[in-house]
Design an enzyme around this catalytic site. Structure first.
Site, PDB file in Angstrom:
ATOM      1  N   ARG A  45      -5.646   4.520  16.205  1.00  0.00           N
ATOM      2  CA  ARG A  45      -5.111   5.882  16.015  1.00  0.00           C
ATOM      3  C   ARG A  45      -6.186   6.948  16.231  1.00  0.00           C
ATOM      4  NH1 ARG A  45      -0.832   5.903  11.227  1.00  0.00           N
ATOM      5  NH2 ARG A  45       0.490   4.226  11.910  1.00  0.00           N
ATOM      6  N   ASP A 154       3.600  20.544   5.559  1.00  0.00           N
ATOM      7  CA  ASP A 154       3.002  19.283   6.012  1.00  0.00           C
ATOM      8  C   ASP A 154       1.549  19.581   6.355  1.00  0.00           C
ATOM      9  OD1 ASP A 154       4.440  16.449   7.089  1.00  0.00           O
ATOM     10  OD2 ASP A 154       2.415  16.822   7.842  1.00  0.00           O
TER      11      ASP A 154
HETATM   12  C1  LIG Z   1       6.484   9.381   6.695  1.00  0.00           C
HETATM   13  S1  LIG Z   1       6.474  11.143   6.773  1.00  0.00           S
HETATM   14  C2  LIG Z   1       7.737  11.516   5.588  1.00  0.00           C
HETATM   15  C3  LIG Z   1       8.666  12.604   6.079  1.00  0.00           C
HETATM   16  C4  LIG Z   1       9.829  12.918   5.137  1.00  0.00           C
HETATM   17  N1  LIG Z   1       9.368  13.366   3.849  1.00  0.00           N
HETATM   18  C5  LIG Z   1      10.733  11.721   5.000  1.00  0.00           C
HETATM   19  O1  LIG Z   1      10.771  11.084   3.944  1.00  0.00           O
HETATM   20  O2  LIG Z   1      11.411  11.394   5.972  1.00  0.00           O
HETATM   21  C6  LIG Z   1       4.982  11.513   5.844  1.00  0.00           C
HETATM   22  C7  LIG Z   1       4.463  12.921   6.096  1.00  0.00           C
HETATM   23  O3  LIG Z   1       3.480  13.233   5.099  1.00  0.00           O
HETATM   24  C8  LIG Z   1       2.456  14.005   5.695  1.00  0.00           C
HETATM   25  N2  LIG Z   1       1.234  13.916   4.864  1.00  0.00           N
HETATM   26  C9  LIG Z   1       0.421  12.848   4.699  1.00  0.00           C
HETATM   27  N3  LIG Z   1      -0.615  13.167   3.897  1.00  0.00           N
HETATM   28  C10 LIG Z   1      -0.439  14.470   3.541  1.00  0.00           C
HETATM   29  C11 LIG Z   1      -1.167  15.375   2.729  1.00  0.00           C
HETATM   30  N4  LIG Z   1      -2.299  15.020   2.129  1.00  0.00           N
HETATM   31  N5  LIG Z   1      -0.692  16.627   2.575  1.00  0.00           N
HETATM   32  C12 LIG Z   1       0.457  17.006   3.188  1.00  0.00           C
HETATM   33  N6  LIG Z   1       1.195  16.205   3.982  1.00  0.00           N
HETATM   34  C13 LIG Z   1       0.746  14.945   4.151  1.00  0.00           C
HETATM   35  C14 LIG Z   1       2.302  13.392   7.067  1.00  0.00           C
HETATM   36  O4  LIG Z   1       1.699  14.302   7.984  1.00  0.00           O
HETATM   37  C15 LIG Z   1       3.759  13.049   7.432  1.00  0.00           C
HETATM   38  O5  LIG Z   1       4.361  14.057   8.204  1.00  0.00           O
END
Ligand SMILES: C[S@@+](CC[C@H](N)C(=O)[O-])C[C@H]1O[C@@H](n2cnc3c(N)ncnc32)[C@H](O)[C@@H]1O
Length: 298
Positions: A45, A154
């Site tokens: 990645r 996000d």
């Molecule tokens: C798997 S997606 C989940 C999307 C949605 N909440 C769902 O359940 O379908 C996880 C998201 O969390 C975000 N993320 C991960 N670490 C984060 C952080 N420290 N602060 C904010 N967002 C974060 C990632 O960029 C990603 O877009």
């Protein structure tokens, strides 16, 4: 072999010390835990980030990251280590709980002229906040006339750009029920159907970039927080800190909705009661939640 070909070969080598630096940075910046078993995932990645920046090796990339004062690359770094998978109405039981149990209560607030705030924390490409918005509009097609807003945040600027655009095709439209197709205009681009979210849905949502592990700029409190499939990457302590901060950011009896594999731990069991599958309700009055997060004091 020219210099760019040589660079792309060198970048594939990830030393043990570079991996440790990556793991330390991921932990300090986002509470993400990277065990040795994640090494090949991390390598593949982050190689994409090295390519995008035309950097030839991980040590140079790490030096760049550690001096990234405006944190632009840190956001890309963290989002490269997590996934953005999402779809419309994911974990449908949350949307039926919103429609049937939560919204009738919030509607009373709205009718009394009080604001209602919903937060989609870790909103990815926008399917989650738009699903919330469509649920609100299904409840009352004129709900936008009240003081109701969805904040969608996000860490990843790329998914936010996508979400703000609100244009979905292929697999990204999965999960969309027939009755919600009316919230999109459909255009054909080549052989692909592209669904564009309509303004009445979009107007309910504001997108912002925010690292959940850093300071939050929002002053007010929320009635509902969706934080689903985000904390799975965080260690237990970071998760507890986050839940404590969520408790502090919820209005009295506010709701916290988590992803299917996420649960509140014992350490925060005094702050919430479990009222459904991965649905929690704050049982504290505002001001009672002790602030234990160093980030809140920054
Ligand atoms: C798997 S997606 C989940 C999307 C949605 N909440 C769902 O359940 O379908 C996880 C998201 O969390 C975000 N993320 C991960 N670490 C984060 C952080 N420290 N602060 C904010 N967002 C974060 C990632 O960029 C990603 O877009």
């Amino acid at each position: 072999m020219n210099s760019s070909q040589r660079k792309l070969t060198i970048e594939n080598f990830l030393s043990a010390s570079a991996f440790d630096r990556i793991a330390n940075l991921a932990h300090s910046e986002a509470g993400i835990v990277l065990s040795k078993s994640k090494e090949s995932m991390v390598k593949s990645r982050l190689t994409r980030r090295l390519r995008a920046l035309k950097i030839g090796d991980f040590d140079t990339y790490l030096n760049f990251l550690e001096n990234d004062t405006n944190a632009d690359e840190i956001s890309h770094f963290i989002s490269a280590l997590t996934t953005n998978v999402s779809h419309f109405f994911r974990e449908e039981h949350h949307f039926s709980a919103l429609r049937n149990d939560i919204l009738p209560l919030l509607y009373t607030k709205l009718k009394m002229g009080q604001p209602v705030r919903i937060w989609s924390a870790g909103c990815s490409n926008g399917q989650e906040p738009y699903s919330i918005a469509m649920t609100l509009l299904e409840f009352d097609s004129n709900i936008g006339n009240y003081d109701i807003k969805i904040l969608a945040t996000d860490i990843d600027p790329e998914v936010l750009t996508y979400a703000i655009q609100g244009s979905y095709s292929g697999a990204l439209t999965s999960g969309l029920p027939k009755n919600c197709e009316k919230y999109f205009t459909c255009t054909k681009i080549m052989n692909d159907e592209v669904l564009q979210i309509k303004p009445n849905v979009k107007n309910l949502v504001s997108f912002r970039q925010l690292n959940l592990h850093a300071k939050w700029p929002m002053a007010g409190c929320f009635d509902v927080i969706f934080c689903r499939n985000v904390v799975i990457y965080f260690d237990d302590e970071t998760q507890s800190q986050l839940y404590r901060r969520f408790a502090n950011s919820l209005n009295d009896a506010g709701y916290l909705l988590l992803g299917h594999s996420e649960r509140l731990g014992e350490e925060v069991s005094d702050l919430f009661k479990n009222i459904g599958v991965t649905i929690y309700q704050s049982n504290k009055k505002r001001g009672e939640v002790p602030s234990q997060n160093r980030m809140e004091r920054q």
